[in-house]
Write an enzyme that holds these catalytic residues in place. Structure first.
Site, short mmCIF file in Angstrom:
data_model
loop_
_atom_site.label_atom_id
_atom_site.label_comp_id
_atom_site.label_asym_id
_atom_site.label_seq_id
_atom_site.Cartn_x
_atom_site.Cartn_y
_atom_site.Cartn_z
N LYS A 55 0.84 -1.21 0.00
CA LYS A 55 0.00 0.00 0.00
C LYS A 55 0.87 1.25 0.00
O LYS A 55 0.63 2.20 -0.75
CB LYS A 55 -0.93 0.01 1.23
CG LYS A 55 -2.11 -0.93 1.09
CD LYS A 55 -2.83 -1.15 2.41
CE LYS A 55 -3.88 -2.24 2.24
NZ LYS A 55 -4.44 -2.74 3.50
N GLN A 99 -4.84 -1.44 9.68
CA GLN A 99 -4.76 -2.78 9.08
C GLN A 99 -5.40 -3.81 10.02
O GLN A 99 -5.06 -3.90 11.19
CB GLN A 99 -3.29 -3.14 8.82
CG GLN A 99 -3.07 -4.46 8.13
CD GLN A 99 -3.60 -4.48 6.70
OE1 GLN A 99 -3.40 -3.54 5.94
NE2 GLN A 99 -4.28 -5.56 6.34
N ASP A 122 -11.40 3.07 4.11
CA ASP A 122 -11.77 1.66 4.04
C ASP A 122 -13.29 1.50 4.02
O ASP A 122 -13.79 0.42 3.69
CB ASP A 122 -11.23 0.92 5.28
CG ASP A 122 -10.11 -0.04 4.94
OD1 ASP A 122 -9.93 -0.35 3.74
OD2 ASP A 122 -9.43 -0.50 5.88
#
Ligand code: NAP
Length: 298
Positions: A55, A99, A122
Protein backbone atom coordinates in the site's frame (compact mmCIF):
# COMPACT_ATOMS: atom_id res chain seq x y z
CA UNK A 1 -19.59 -25.16 -24.73
CA UNK A 2 -18.14 -21.65 -25.05
CA UNK A 3 -15.24 -20.00 -23.33
CA UNK A 4 -15.85 -17.05 -21.01
CA UNK A 5 -14.25 -13.67 -21.55
CA UNK A 6 -11.60 -13.12 -18.88
CA UNK A 7 -12.18 -9.97 -16.84
CA UNK A 8 -8.73 -8.41 -16.53
CA UNK A 9 -8.71 -6.91 -13.03
CA UNK A 10 -4.95 -6.45 -13.12
CA UNK A 11 -5.15 -4.33 -16.28
CA UNK A 12 -8.18 -2.40 -15.01
CA UNK A 13 -6.38 -1.67 -11.71
CA UNK A 14 -3.35 -0.34 -13.60
CA UNK A 15 -5.59 2.03 -15.56
CA UNK A 16 -7.33 3.15 -12.36
CA UNK A 17 -3.99 3.83 -10.65
CA UNK A 18 -2.89 5.91 -13.65
CA UNK A 19 -6.10 7.99 -13.44
CA UNK A 20 -5.59 8.42 -9.68
CA UNK A 21 -1.98 9.55 -10.32
CA UNK A 22 -3.21 12.23 -12.78
CA UNK A 23 -5.76 13.45 -10.21
CA UNK A 24 -3.13 13.36 -7.44
CA UNK A 25 -0.78 15.57 -9.50
CA UNK A 26 -3.62 18.04 -10.16
CA UNK A 27 -4.51 17.98 -6.43
CA UNK A 28 -0.92 18.78 -5.40
CA UNK A 29 -0.95 21.73 -7.80
CA UNK A 30 -4.31 23.09 -6.54
CA UNK A 31 -3.95 22.37 -2.81
CA UNK A 32 -0.23 23.13 -2.44
CA UNK A 33 0.32 19.80 -0.71
CA UNK A 34 0.14 16.10 -1.57
CA UNK A 35 -2.88 13.98 -0.75
CA UNK A 36 -1.91 11.72 2.18
CA UNK A 37 -2.77 8.19 3.28
CA UNK A 38 -1.83 6.90 6.74
CA UNK A 39 -1.67 3.17 7.40
CA UNK A 40 -1.48 1.86 10.96
CA UNK A 41 -0.15 -1.62 11.62
CA UNK A 42 -0.22 -3.31 15.02
CA UNK A 43 2.04 -6.33 15.45
CA UNK A 44 4.18 -8.27 13.01
CA UNK A 45 1.77 -10.49 11.09
CA UNK A 46 3.78 -11.26 7.90
CA UNK A 47 0.74 -11.07 5.55
CA UNK A 48 -0.29 -7.70 7.04
CA UNK A 49 3.30 -6.43 6.71
CA UNK A 50 3.27 -7.36 3.00
CA UNK A 51 -0.06 -5.54 2.47
CA UNK A 52 1.09 -2.44 4.32
CA UNK A 53 4.37 -2.29 2.38
CA UNK A 54 2.53 -2.71 -0.90
CA UNK A 55 0.00 0.00 0.00
CA UNK A 56 2.82 2.39 0.94
CA UNK A 57 4.71 1.77 -2.32
CA UNK A 58 1.63 2.19 -4.50
CA UNK A 59 0.59 5.36 -2.64
CA UNK A 60 3.97 6.97 -3.32
CA UNK A 61 3.97 5.71 -6.94
CA UNK A 62 0.65 7.57 -7.44
CA UNK A 63 2.19 10.84 -6.24
CA UNK A 64 0.58 10.84 -2.79
CA UNK A 65 2.22 10.97 0.65
CA UNK A 66 2.35 7.72 2.62
CA UNK A 67 2.54 7.73 6.42
CA UNK A 68 3.19 4.42 8.18
CA UNK A 69 2.69 3.91 11.90
CA UNK A 70 3.72 0.64 13.48
CA UNK A 71 2.87 -0.40 17.02
CA UNK A 72 4.13 -3.52 18.79
CA UNK A 73 1.75 -6.49 19.13
CA UNK A 74 1.51 -5.87 22.89
CA UNK A 75 0.61 -2.17 22.53
CA UNK A 76 -2.54 -1.33 24.44
CA UNK A 77 -5.74 -0.11 22.83
CA UNK A 78 -5.32 3.38 24.29
CA UNK A 79 -2.01 3.77 22.43
CA UNK A 80 -3.67 2.83 19.14
CA UNK A 81 -6.60 5.19 19.82
CA UNK A 82 -4.03 7.91 20.52
CA UNK A 83 -2.43 7.37 17.08
CA UNK A 84 -5.86 7.42 15.38
CA UNK A 85 -6.73 10.66 17.22
CA UNK A 86 -3.51 12.35 16.06
CA UNK A 87 -4.14 11.24 12.47
CA UNK A 88 -7.75 12.50 12.64
CA UNK A 89 -6.41 15.96 13.52
CA UNK A 90 -3.45 15.98 11.09
CA UNK A 91 -4.32 18.13 8.03
CA UNK A 92 -1.69 16.29 5.93
CA UNK A 93 -3.64 13.03 6.34
CA UNK A 94 -6.69 12.56 4.11
CA UNK A 95 -7.19 8.83 4.57
CA UNK A 96 -6.64 6.55 7.57
CA UNK A 97 -6.48 2.79 7.35
CA UNK A 98 -5.99 0.57 10.38
CA UNK A 99 -4.76 -2.78 9.08
CA UNK A 100 -7.01 -5.65 10.23
CA UNK A 101 -7.05 -8.03 11.95
CA UNK A 102 -6.00 -6.37 15.21
CA UNK A 103 -4.55 -8.41 18.10
CA UNK A 104 -7.22 -10.20 20.13
CA UNK A 105 -6.93 -7.82 23.11
CA UNK A 106 -8.14 -4.89 20.98
CA UNK A 107 -11.75 -4.11 20.08
CA UNK A 108 -11.84 -3.66 16.30
CA UNK A 109 -15.25 -1.98 16.28
CA UNK A 110 -14.13 0.54 18.89
CA UNK A 111 -10.99 1.39 16.89
CA UNK A 112 -12.89 1.75 13.59
CA UNK A 113 -15.47 3.94 15.36
CA UNK A 114 -12.65 6.27 16.46
CA UNK A 115 -11.63 7.08 12.86
CA UNK A 116 -13.06 10.32 11.46
CA UNK A 117 -15.68 9.00 8.95
CA UNK A 118 -14.47 11.57 6.38
CA UNK A 119 -10.99 9.98 6.53
CA UNK A 120 -12.31 6.39 6.67
CA UNK A 121 -11.10 5.34 3.21
CA UNK A 122 -11.77 1.66 4.04
CA UNK A 123 -15.48 2.48 4.43
CA UNK A 124 -15.85 0.36 7.58
CA UNK A 125 -17.11 3.09 9.97
CA UNK A 126 -20.84 2.70 10.76
CA UNK A 127 -21.43 6.23 9.44
CA UNK A 128 -20.12 5.12 6.03
CA UNK A 129 -22.05 1.84 6.23
CA UNK A 130 -25.18 3.93 6.85
CA UNK A 131 -24.35 6.35 4.05
CA UNK A 132 -23.98 3.44 1.61
CA UNK A 133 -27.29 1.94 2.76
CA UNK A 134 -29.14 5.25 2.37
CA UNK A 135 -27.49 6.38 -0.87
CA UNK A 136 -25.51 9.28 0.62
CA UNK A 137 -21.95 10.03 -0.52
CA UNK A 138 -19.40 8.44 1.79
CA UNK A 139 -16.69 5.82 1.47
CA UNK A 140 -17.36 2.30 0.24
CA UNK A 141 -15.18 -0.71 1.17
CA UNK A 142 -12.49 -1.14 -1.48
CA UNK A 143 -12.95 -4.76 -2.57
CA UNK A 144 -16.70 -4.58 -3.33
CA UNK A 145 -16.32 -1.17 -4.98
CA UNK A 146 -13.62 -2.73 -7.18
CA UNK A 147 -16.03 -5.57 -8.05
CA UNK A 148 -18.79 -3.16 -9.09
CA UNK A 149 -16.31 -1.25 -11.28
CA UNK A 150 -15.33 -4.50 -13.04
CA UNK A 151 -19.00 -5.42 -13.49
CA UNK A 152 -19.91 -2.04 -14.99
CA UNK A 153 -16.85 -2.17 -17.23
CA UNK A 154 -17.90 -5.64 -18.45
CA UNK A 155 -21.70 -5.27 -18.67
CA UNK A 156 -22.46 -1.54 -18.82
CA UNK A 157 -25.81 -1.01 -17.07
CA UNK A 158 -26.59 -3.62 -14.40
CA UNK A 159 -30.24 -2.53 -14.03
CA UNK A 160 -32.76 -5.36 -13.76
CA UNK A 161 -30.17 -8.16 -13.59
CA UNK A 162 -30.46 -10.94 -11.01
CA UNK A 163 -27.39 -10.85 -8.77
CA UNK A 164 -26.43 -13.44 -6.17
CA UNK A 165 -23.76 -12.57 -3.61
CA UNK A 166 -22.41 -15.61 -1.75
CA UNK A 167 -21.09 -14.40 1.61
CA UNK A 168 -22.42 -11.79 4.04
CA UNK A 169 -19.32 -10.34 5.70
CA UNK A 170 -19.22 -6.64 6.58
CA UNK A 171 -16.09 -6.26 4.45
CA UNK A 172 -17.29 -7.84 1.21
CA UNK A 173 -20.72 -9.53 1.04
CA UNK A 174 -23.00 -6.92 2.63
CA UNK A 175 -21.52 -3.82 0.95
CA UNK A 176 -21.41 -5.75 -2.36
CA UNK A 177 -25.15 -6.41 -2.07
CA UNK A 178 -25.82 -2.72 -1.31
CA UNK A 179 -23.79 -1.62 -4.33
CA UNK A 180 -25.62 -4.03 -6.63
CA UNK A 181 -28.97 -2.83 -5.24
CA UNK A 182 -27.90 0.77 -5.88
CA UNK A 183 -27.33 -0.28 -9.52
CA UNK A 184 -30.93 -1.60 -9.61
CA UNK A 185 -30.06 -5.30 -9.59
CA UNK A 186 -32.44 -7.78 -7.95
CA UNK A 187 -30.16 -8.98 -5.18
CA UNK A 188 -29.99 -12.23 -3.21
CA UNK A 189 -27.47 -12.67 -0.40
CA UNK A 190 -26.54 -16.31 0.19
CA UNK A 191 -24.54 -17.65 3.15
CA UNK A 192 -23.70 -20.82 5.04
CA UNK A 193 -27.35 -21.40 6.01
CA UNK A 194 -28.77 -20.93 2.50
CA UNK A 195 -30.72 -23.95 1.27
CA UNK A 196 -30.14 -25.32 -2.25
CA UNK A 197 -27.32 -22.88 -2.90
CA UNK A 198 -26.64 -24.26 -6.39
CA UNK A 199 -30.31 -23.64 -7.35
CA UNK A 200 -30.12 -20.08 -6.00
CA UNK A 201 -26.90 -19.38 -7.91
CA UNK A 202 -28.32 -20.86 -11.15
CA UNK A 203 -30.87 -18.01 -11.31
CA UNK A 204 -28.16 -15.35 -11.32
CA UNK A 205 -27.02 -13.18 -14.21
CA UNK A 206 -24.26 -11.95 -11.87
CA UNK A 207 -22.57 -14.19 -9.28
CA UNK A 208 -20.21 -12.69 -6.70
CA UNK A 209 -18.46 -15.38 -4.63
CA UNK A 210 -16.93 -14.13 -1.36
CA UNK A 211 -16.74 -17.21 0.83
CA UNK A 212 -13.18 -18.45 1.34
CA UNK A 213 -13.78 -22.04 0.16
CA UNK A 214 -11.55 -23.24 -2.69
CA UNK A 215 -13.35 -24.04 -5.99
CA UNK A 216 -16.77 -24.20 -4.30
CA UNK A 217 -18.87 -22.81 -7.17
CA UNK A 218 -19.05 -25.41 -9.95
CA UNK A 219 -19.87 -25.03 -13.64
CA UNK A 220 -23.29 -26.67 -13.24
CA UNK A 221 -24.28 -24.03 -10.63
CA UNK A 222 -24.11 -21.32 -13.28
CA UNK A 223 -26.66 -19.98 -15.73
CA UNK A 224 -25.00 -20.07 -19.18
CA UNK A 225 -23.56 -16.64 -19.96
CA UNK A 226 -23.53 -15.44 -16.33
CA UNK A 227 -20.90 -12.93 -15.24
CA UNK A 228 -18.83 -14.35 -12.39
CA UNK A 229 -16.80 -12.27 -9.92
CA UNK A 230 -14.57 -14.44 -7.74
CA UNK A 231 -13.45 -12.60 -4.60
CA UNK A 232 -12.06 -15.70 -2.88
CA UNK A 233 -8.35 -16.00 -2.18
CA UNK A 234 -7.47 -19.51 -1.01
CA UNK A 235 -4.04 -21.05 -0.70
CA UNK A 236 -4.00 -24.76 -1.64
CA UNK A 237 -1.21 -27.32 -2.17
CA UNK A 238 0.46 -26.85 -5.57
CA UNK A 239 1.53 -29.46 -8.13
CA UNK A 240 5.09 -29.52 -6.72
CA UNK A 241 5.65 -30.90 -3.23
CA UNK A 242 5.91 -28.15 -0.62
CA UNK A 243 4.60 -25.46 -3.00
CA UNK A 244 1.23 -23.73 -2.76
CA UNK A 245 -0.93 -21.88 -5.27
CA UNK A 246 -3.84 -19.45 -5.07
CA UNK A 247 -7.34 -20.42 -6.14
CA UNK A 248 -10.65 -18.63 -5.85
CA UNK A 249 -14.07 -19.71 -4.60
CA UNK A 250 -15.09 -20.64 -8.15
CA UNK A 251 -13.85 -23.71 -10.02
CA UNK A 252 -12.35 -21.55 -12.76
CA UNK A 253 -11.51 -24.27 -15.30
CA UNK A 254 -15.05 -25.65 -15.50
CA UNK A 255 -16.92 -22.40 -14.76
CA UNK A 256 -15.20 -20.60 -17.61
CA UNK A 257 -16.82 -23.03 -20.08
CA UNK A 258 -20.31 -21.90 -18.96
CA UNK A 259 -19.92 -18.27 -17.78
CA UNK A 260 -20.05 -15.36 -20.21
CA UNK A 261 -17.28 -13.52 -18.35
CA UNK A 262 -15.24 -14.39 -15.28
CA UNK A 263 -12.47 -12.97 -13.10
CA UNK A 264 -9.36 -15.15 -12.72
CA UNK A 265 -7.55 -15.78 -9.41
CA UNK A 266 -4.98 -14.32 -9.19
CA UNK A 267 -5.27 -11.27 -11.45
CA UNK A 268 -8.99 -10.53 -11.09
CA UNK A 269 -10.47 -8.88 -8.01
CA UNK A 270 -7.25 -8.99 -5.94
CA UNK A 271 -5.36 -6.13 -7.67
CA UNK A 272 -8.45 -3.91 -7.53
CA UNK A 273 -8.45 -3.53 -3.74
CA UNK A 274 -5.39 -1.29 -3.34
CA UNK A 275 -6.19 0.62 -6.56
CA UNK A 276 -9.62 1.47 -5.11
CA UNK A 277 -8.03 2.42 -1.78
CA UNK A 278 -5.93 4.99 -3.66
CA UNK A 279 -9.07 6.14 -5.50
CA UNK A 280 -10.87 6.61 -2.18
CA UNK A 281 -7.88 8.55 -0.82
CA UNK A 282 -7.80 11.06 -3.68
CA UNK A 283 -11.58 11.48 -3.32
CA UNK A 284 -11.11 12.11 0.43
CA UNK A 285 -8.36 14.64 -0.25
CA UNK A 286 -10.59 16.72 -2.53
CA UNK A 287 -13.52 16.57 -0.12
CA UNK A 288 -11.34 17.46 2.88
CA UNK A 289 -9.72 20.36 1.01
CA UNK A 290 -13.12 21.60 -0.22
CA UNK A 291 -12.01 21.28 -3.88
CA UNK A 292 -14.47 20.43 -6.65
CA UNK A 293 -13.79 17.03 -8.23
CA UNK A 294 -15.65 14.79 -10.67
CA UNK A 295 -15.52 11.52 -8.71
CA UNK A 296 -17.37 9.63 -11.45
CA UNK A 297 -14.44 10.25 -13.85
CA UNK A 298 -12.37 7.76 -11.83
P1 NAP B 1 -15.71 -14.17 5.88
O1 NAP B 1 -15.84 -12.99 6.76
O2 NAP B 1 -15.11 -15.46 6.39
O3 NAP B 1 -17.17 -14.51 5.28
C1 NAP B 1 -17.40 -15.66 4.53
C2 NAP B 1 -18.87 -15.74 4.17
O4 NAP B 1 -19.05 -16.94 3.43
C3 NAP B 1 -19.79 -15.82 5.39
O5 NAP B 1 -20.88 -14.94 5.22
C4 NAP B 1 -20.25 -17.26 5.41
O6 NAP B 1 -21.57 -17.45 5.84
C5 NAP B 1 -20.17 -17.65 3.96
N1 NAP B 1 -20.00 -19.09 3.80
C6 NAP B 1 -19.12 -19.90 4.43
N2 NAP B 1 -19.28 -21.18 4.02
C7 NAP B 1 -20.28 -21.17 3.13
C8 NAP B 1 -20.92 -22.17 2.37
N3 NAP B 1 -20.57 -23.45 2.45
N4 NAP B 1 -21.92 -21.81 1.55
C9 NAP B 1 -22.30 -20.52 1.44
N5 NAP B 1 -21.72 -19.51 2.14
C10 NAP B 1 -20.73 -19.84 2.97
O7 NAP B 1 -14.86 -13.84 4.55
P2 NAP B 1 -14.63 -12.44 3.77
O8 NAP B 1 -13.75 -11.57 4.57
O9 NAP B 1 -15.92 -11.92 3.25
O10 NAP B 1 -13.76 -13.01 2.55
C11 NAP B 1 -14.27 -13.97 1.65
C12 NAP B 1 -13.17 -14.39 0.70
O11 NAP B 1 -12.73 -13.26 -0.04
C13 NAP B 1 -11.91 -14.95 1.37
O12 NAP B 1 -11.35 -15.95 0.54
C14 NAP B 1 -10.98 -13.75 1.42
O13 NAP B 1 -9.61 -14.12 1.42
C15 NAP B 1 -11.34 -13.06 0.13
N6 NAP B 1 -11.08 -11.62 0.13
C16 NAP B 1 -10.40 -11.11 -0.92
C17 NAP B 1 -10.14 -9.77 -0.98
C18 NAP B 1 -9.39 -9.21 -2.17
O14 NAP B 1 -9.45 -9.76 -3.23
N7 NAP B 1 -8.70 -8.14 -2.06
C19 NAP B 1 -10.58 -8.90 0.03
C20 NAP B 1 -11.32 -9.43 1.08
C21 NAP B 1 -11.56 -10.81 1.11
P3 NAP B 1 -22.04 -17.19 7.37
O15 NAP B 1 -22.15 -15.69 7.49
O16 NAP B 1 -23.36 -17.87 7.45
O17 NAP B 1 -20.99 -17.78 8.25
Amino acid sequence: MGQAAIIDGKGFAEGLRARVADCAAAFTHKAGRKAGLAVVLVGEDPASQVYVRSKGKQTVACGMASFEHTLPADADEAQLLGVVDRLNRDPAVDGILVQLPLPAHMDEQKVIAAINPDKDVDGFHVVNVGRLATGLPGFVPCTPLGCIMLLQHTLGSLAGLNAVVIGRSNIVGKPMAQLLLAQSCTVTIAHSRTRDLSEVVRRADIVVAAVGRPDMVKADWLKPGATVIDVGINRVPGAEAGKTRLVGDVDFASASTVAGAITPVPGGVGPMTIAVLLRNTIVAAHRNAGLAFDESAL
